[in-house]
Write a protein that holds these residues in place. Sequence first.
Motif, PDB file in Angstrom:
ATOM      1  N   ASP A 832       0.822  -1.205   0.000  1.00  0.00           N
ATOM      2  CA  ASP A 832       0.000   0.000   0.000  1.00  0.00           C
ATOM      3  C   ASP A 832       0.861   1.262   0.000  1.00  0.00           C
ATOM      4  O   ASP A 832       0.557   2.233  -0.677  1.00  0.00           O
ATOM      5  N   PHE A 833       1.942   1.226   0.783  1.00  0.00           N
ATOM      6  CA  PHE A 833       2.856   2.373   0.776  1.00  0.00           C
ATOM      7  C   PHE A 833       3.350   2.636  -0.637  1.00  0.00           C
ATOM      8  O   PHE A 833       3.362   3.761  -1.119  1.00  0.00           O
ATOM      9  N   LYS A 835       2.116   1.636  -3.500  1.00  0.00           N
ATOM     10  CA  LYS A 835       1.075   2.049  -4.447  1.00  0.00           C
ATOM     11  C   LYS A 835       0.729   3.519  -4.248  1.00  0.00           C
ATOM     12  O   LYS A 835       0.532   4.268  -5.201  1.00  0.00           O
ATOM     13  N   CYS A 836       0.627   3.891  -2.989  1.00  0.00           N
ATOM     14  CA  CYS A 836       0.273   5.280  -2.690  1.00  0.00           C
ATOM     15  C   CYS A 836       1.374   6.220  -3.197  1.00  0.00           C
ATOM     16  O   CYS A 836       1.091   7.243  -3.831  1.00  0.00           O
ATOM     17  N   GLU A 839       1.264   6.537  -6.870  1.00  0.00           N
ATOM     18  CA  GLU A 839       0.214   7.459  -7.318  1.00  0.00           C
ATOM     19  C   GLU A 839       0.712   8.905  -7.263  1.00  0.00           C
ATOM     20  O   GLU A 839       0.464   9.708  -8.159  1.00  0.00           O
ATOM     21  N   ILE A 840       1.439   9.197  -6.183  1.00  0.00           N
ATOM     22  CA  ILE A 840       1.967  10.565  -6.053  1.00  0.00           C
ATOM     23  C   ILE A 840       2.996  10.840  -7.146  1.00  0.00           C
ATOM     24  O   ILE A 840       2.995  11.911  -7.769  1.00  0.00           O
TER      25      ILE A 840
END
Lengths: 945, 320
Positions: A832-833, A835-836, A839-840
Motif C-alpha cells: 500500500d505504501f 502504491k500510494c 500514485e503521487i
Amino acid sequence: MAARWSSENVVVEFRDAQATAMSVDCLGQYAVLSGRRFLYVVNLETPSEAPRKISRQSKWDVGTVQWNPHRTEAHLFAASSNQRVDLYAWRNGFGEPHASLQGHTRVISDLDWSWFDPELLVTSSVDTYIYIWDTRDARKPTAALSAVAGASQVKWNKRNHYCLASSHDGDVRIWDKRKPNTAVEYVAAHLSKIHGLDWHPDNEYILATSSQDNSVRPFSNGLVTVMVPQLRRENSLLLWSTLELNSPVHAFVGHDDVVLEFQWRPQKEGSKDCQLVTWSRDQSLRIWRVDPQLQKLCCANDIVDELMEGMNLTGDTEKTLRAQDAEPPLSPGLTENSRDQFEGPGSGLTSGGRNDVSGLPQTLQQEFSLVNLQIRNVNVEMDAVNGSCFVSADCGANRVRLVVKFPAQYPNNAAPSFRFVPPTNISSSMKTKIQKILTDTSLQKVKRNQNCLEPCVRQLVSCLESDMEDGSNPYGLTNPVTPALPTFPRVTNTYGSYQDANIPFPRTSGARFCGTGSLVYFTRPMTMHRTVPTTEPTPRSLSALSAYHSGVLTPMKMRTESQSTLRLYSGSPTRTDKDQVSISSFYYKERKSRRWKGKREGSDYSNRPIKLAGKVIIQEISCLLPVHKALGETYVLNVNDIQDTCKKNGAAALAVGRRDLAKVWALASAATNLDLNPDPDPDAGTPWAKHPFGRQLLETLLEHYSQMSDVQSLAMLCSVFRGHTSPQEYTLYGHQQARPVIFTAHHSRYPSVTSCSLTSGSFSSTSDTAATPWNMVSCARETEHAPPWGESSPDDYRYANQIYTDPREREKEQHDMNKRLLDPSNAFQFDDFKKCYGEILHRWGLKEKRAEVLKFVSCPPEPHKGIEFGVYCCHCRSQARGTQCAVCKRFTFQCAICHVAVRGSSNFCLSCGHGGHTSHMMDWFRSQDVCPTGCGCHCLLQSTF
Amino acid sequence: MVSVINTVDTSHEDMIHDAQMDYYGTRLATCSSDRSVKIFDVKNGGQILVADLRGHEGPVWQVAWAHPMYGNLLASCSYDRKVIIWKEENGTWDKMYEYTGHDSSVNSVCWGPYDFGLILACGSSDGAISVLTCSGDGHWDIKKINNAHTIGCNAVSWAPAVVPGSLIEQPSGQKPNYIKRFVSGGCDNLVKLWKEEDGQWKEDQKLEAHSDWVRDVGWAPSIGLPTSTIASCSQDGRVFIWTCDDPSGNAWTAKLLHKFNDVVWHVSWSITGNILAVSGGDNKVTLWKESVDGQWACISDVNKGQGAASSITDNQQNEQ
C-alpha cells in the motif's frame, strides 16, 4: 395594443382618506376604504355622498381589508393591522369592531375569507405561519400551516373546500388545510416576488399569479405561460383575456397615480353591465362600466352569456389578483402599488401598461439583415424601425398571420411578443399551442441574449406541418379552457425563487488541496460585505435568505412608509435591477446601501461595476507536506547495488535539507551491508534481521515515518529492503513459483481455514513477534494467541497442498523468514505504501520512477485482458455478446463460406466484418485475398496493422 | 515556503461556489451562480480559458475531476437538479451525460477511487444519494439510495480503495477485492457511512456529534496505514475528526478539531492525509495538522478577506 377608451362613469375623490386598501362587499352595495385614522364605507349606489366613518386607533396602516363573501354574513369585514386582524360589523349605516384575532408574531401580509364556510378566515404573515381562524373562537387559530418562509399572499381555492394557495417570494405553495405540516405542492412560478395570486372561479386547478418580474402567469395544465412586458410606472389597469395572452384587451385609463386596489362589483340581477371599482393613490375611487361590447372582446367564443349568468347568479365570480409593482430602482422612496384582477374564464386584468418601444437596438437591425428565412411557405416582412415583423405562413389549408413585436431590450433577456392577426384560420387550441412553442423558443434564446426570429419561424412551420400530418381536426377543440390536470405542473425551468428550505446556503468560499502540492482557494471578493453583522452566523438554507431580508426591512418600513408597502418586504433592492435572484444578493445588499450613502456624499459609487466573483488563488504548499518532489526525482532504486542506492539517496536527502533522511539512508546502507548478508545455512547463526539493529530498527523507523505520513520514505525503505532481502534470489512477482521453498508468513489479517488441516507437525512459531506498535495492534495480538499454523500468508495458502515431510526443510524455511529485514506479515501494508507513493509520482509526472517503485509490489498489476470484439446479431442487428443473441435467441453470426452458425473458433476481417469458421477462412485465404462474400474487401491487406 | 503561484481571474458573473484542479494540477475548473462551469489551463502560472461550459439552468454548486485513466472528465452538479458529466474530446468539451434523477438541488458530486471504475456519487436536497457507474459503452448504471438523509444530503466523499481494516480474505497475486464505501453528511445532522454489499448500498454506520446540518464530509486519503479517518463540518461551526482503528470498521471515535464562530462549509485533506484545510462562512481558510502526540493544531491562517495570504509554517514560526 389594447383599445383605450374611457368608460368610467363615476369618479369620487376622498382627499383626506389616505386609504391603503379597499374592498367591495358581496352584494355590490358598499366599498370600504381603510385609512389610518378611519375606515370609510362608501355606498356605491350613491358614491358621491359623504362616506360613513368608523374610527380606529392604531399607529399601523391597514394591510388588507376584505368583506365576507357570504351573503348571510355580508355585513362583516376583516381588516389586518400589523399582527392583528380586526373584525368589523356594518349594520344600518354604523360599523363597530366586534372581535380581534391575535396570534401572529409578525406583520400580517394577507387575509382571505373562505368561499365555503362563512366563519373561516385565513391569514398569512411574515412570521412564516399561515393561520386559519374560526371567527366564532377568536382566541386562537384553529389550524396553523407551517411554511418556513414568510408568505406574502394567501387565497382559498374557490372550488375545493380544503385547498388554499400561498405565495412565498417567487414560489406558490398549494396546501391542504388538513395537512398543516407541509405543502401539498410547490410551484416555482416566478423569478421575482409574487404580488398577486388568485384562483380560477370555476376550475379547481387553475390559478393566476402576478409578479414583480412583470409577468402574469396563469397556471393550469401548463399550456400557457406568458410574459407581460414592462408594467411599471403606468397608472392604467389592463384587461386581459386568457384566450389571448400576449396583449391586453383593454386598458382603463384615468387614474393619475398608481392603482392600489381593484375589485369587480357584483351586479344586481338583470343588469348586463359589469362594473369595476378601483382605488388609487390619487385618492380617487372610480367605478368603471364594462359594457357587453367589451365583455365580448374578452370572450371570443360565445360564452359571454354563460359568464354573465355565472356572475349574476353566484355573485362571487369576481376574484382579486394583486400585483404590486416593484420599487423603481432609482426612486427608492416611491412605491408603486397596483393590483391585478383576473376575470372569469375569459378575461383578466392587469394594472400598468407597457413601455413604449424606444430606441431600436442595433442588434435587431442586424438580425433582420442577417436572418436566413428561405423557408418554404413562409414570408416575413421586417420593419426594423418599429421593432416588429409580420410573418405569413401558409401550410395546406392553414393560414397563419403573425405579428412579432420586439421589445426595446431585445434580445437581452427580453422576448418578443407574438400576436395572431386575421386572416389566420387555425383553431384557438392550435393558436395556444403555437403561442406556447414560440414563447418558449424565444425565451430560451433571449435568455442567452441570442436572436430568436429565425428559430421561432422555423418552429412555427414545423408545428404547422406536423399538425397537417396528424390530420387532426383543427376545429375539433372549441372549448377554450383546456381540461385541467389534477396536478400542478412544476415549472422546472424557472429558478431564482430561493425558497427551498432544505437546500443549504451556498458556499462562497472554499479551499481544496489539489494535485500534490497545491491549495486552491477562493473567497468572496472584498467588495462584497455581509448584510449581517459578523457575530451572526451565516444562514443555513437558501430560504433563510429571503426570510432574513424581510426581517431587516420590515421594522424600518413600518415606521416610515404606509403599511401597504409591506408586501414588498422580501424584495431586496437588488432584485429590481437584476432579472435573476442570486445568492450574491445576500452580500450585495450592503454594498447597495453604501451606494446610497455614497450618493449623498456626491461620489458615484453606482457607476462602478460590482464584481461578484472573487479570484481563485492557487498556493504552493508542498513545503507543508512530508513528501518532496525533488526527492521523487532524484531517488534511485537500483536492486543490483543497494549500497550505492542508499548512498545516492542519502545525498539526495541532504540536498533538499532532510538531514534526518540522510541519516536513515546511512543506516539503511549499514543494514544492507553485504557483510551482514544472512548465511543460507540455518545453523550458521542468527541472521542479522533478528538483531536489535535489524528488523527492530527498521520497524521503528517505519513507525516514525508512518506518524509523519511520510509515504515517500516509507515506500522507499520498503522497496530497498525488499530488494535487499534476497539479492541472489531476488524475485519479482511471477518468479515466485520457481522458488524451491515456500515460506510461511504470519498474516493474521488473512486467516485461512484450510491451513489448519495442513499438518500436525510440532512446528515452532515463526513469530517474529516483535510485533511493533505501529503495526496493526490487533494483528500483533492475534499472532500471540493463534496456533502457529492457524495463520498463513496468501502465498502458502496457494501451496497448501504441499506437505513438508522433511523437518530440515521446515527449518530452512523458517530461517528464510528470519533472514528478512522486513516483516513478511506486513507485505500488504508495504504494498500500500508503494502504491500510494506510486500514485503521487504519477501526479508529479514521474512515470518511470513510479514504475521502478511498483516493481517491488508483491501484488502484481492486473493482467491485460485483451480486446473483446462486440458482435451485432446477423438476424436482429442487436448488439450481442458471445455466440447467442440475447434478443432473438439465435446464433449471432454465420460463416461466410458454409452459411452455418459459428459457435467455435472464428476469424473475422476487421475492415468489412465478414468472416467465419477459422478452418474455412484459412482454406479460403490460402488461395484468395478478397473477401469470400464478394464485398470486394481485401481482407488480408486491410486487416494487417 | 508557502507561496501564491497563481491568481486566476475567472470572470464569472456571479459568486463562485467551487474550484478544483485536475489530477496533475495543470487545469482548474470553477463553477458559479452564473450557471457556468469554466476550465482554465493554469500551467506555469498562466491562465488560459479552455472551456466555458453552459448547460446548467441554475447555480452550479460543485465540480469534480475524474481520474485521468478515464479521460478528461468533469462532473458538475447544480440547483437545477441536474448532474452533468463533461468530457473533453479532441480539445473540445462537451456534455457526455446528463443525469436528471433528483427532485431537488444536487449539492455534491464525488468520483470514486479509480480502482472501482468510473463511479460517481451525488448527494441531493431531495434526501437521496445516487451512485452512477459507467459500464464502458457510454451507458450509465444508476443506483439510488432514497431517503439517505431526511430533508437533504449535503455532501458525499468516497473512501480510498485501500481498506486496511478489511477482514476479507484476499488471495495474493490478485487484485484485492476492495469494498466500495463512502461517507455522506446531511440535514439530519448525521454523518453516514455507506457500504456496497452484493451490489446493493447499505447504511453501515451512523455517526452523531453535530448539532446542526452537516455541510461537508471528507474521507482522508490512505497511505497504507490501518486507521481510517473522516473529517466532517457543520452549520454548528464544529469540525470533527472521526477515526477508526477497528478492522471491522465499526468503532468510530470523534475528536473535536475546533469550534468556529460561523458555519464551516468545506473540509479538504492533503494528499498524504495529514493536513486538513477548513473553510467557512467567516471567509477564511485555515490549515490544520496533527502533531505527533495526536493534537490538531492550526498551522496556517489564510485570510482571504484581506486579500493577503499569510501563512505560518513550522519553520517560519521559529524564525519569527
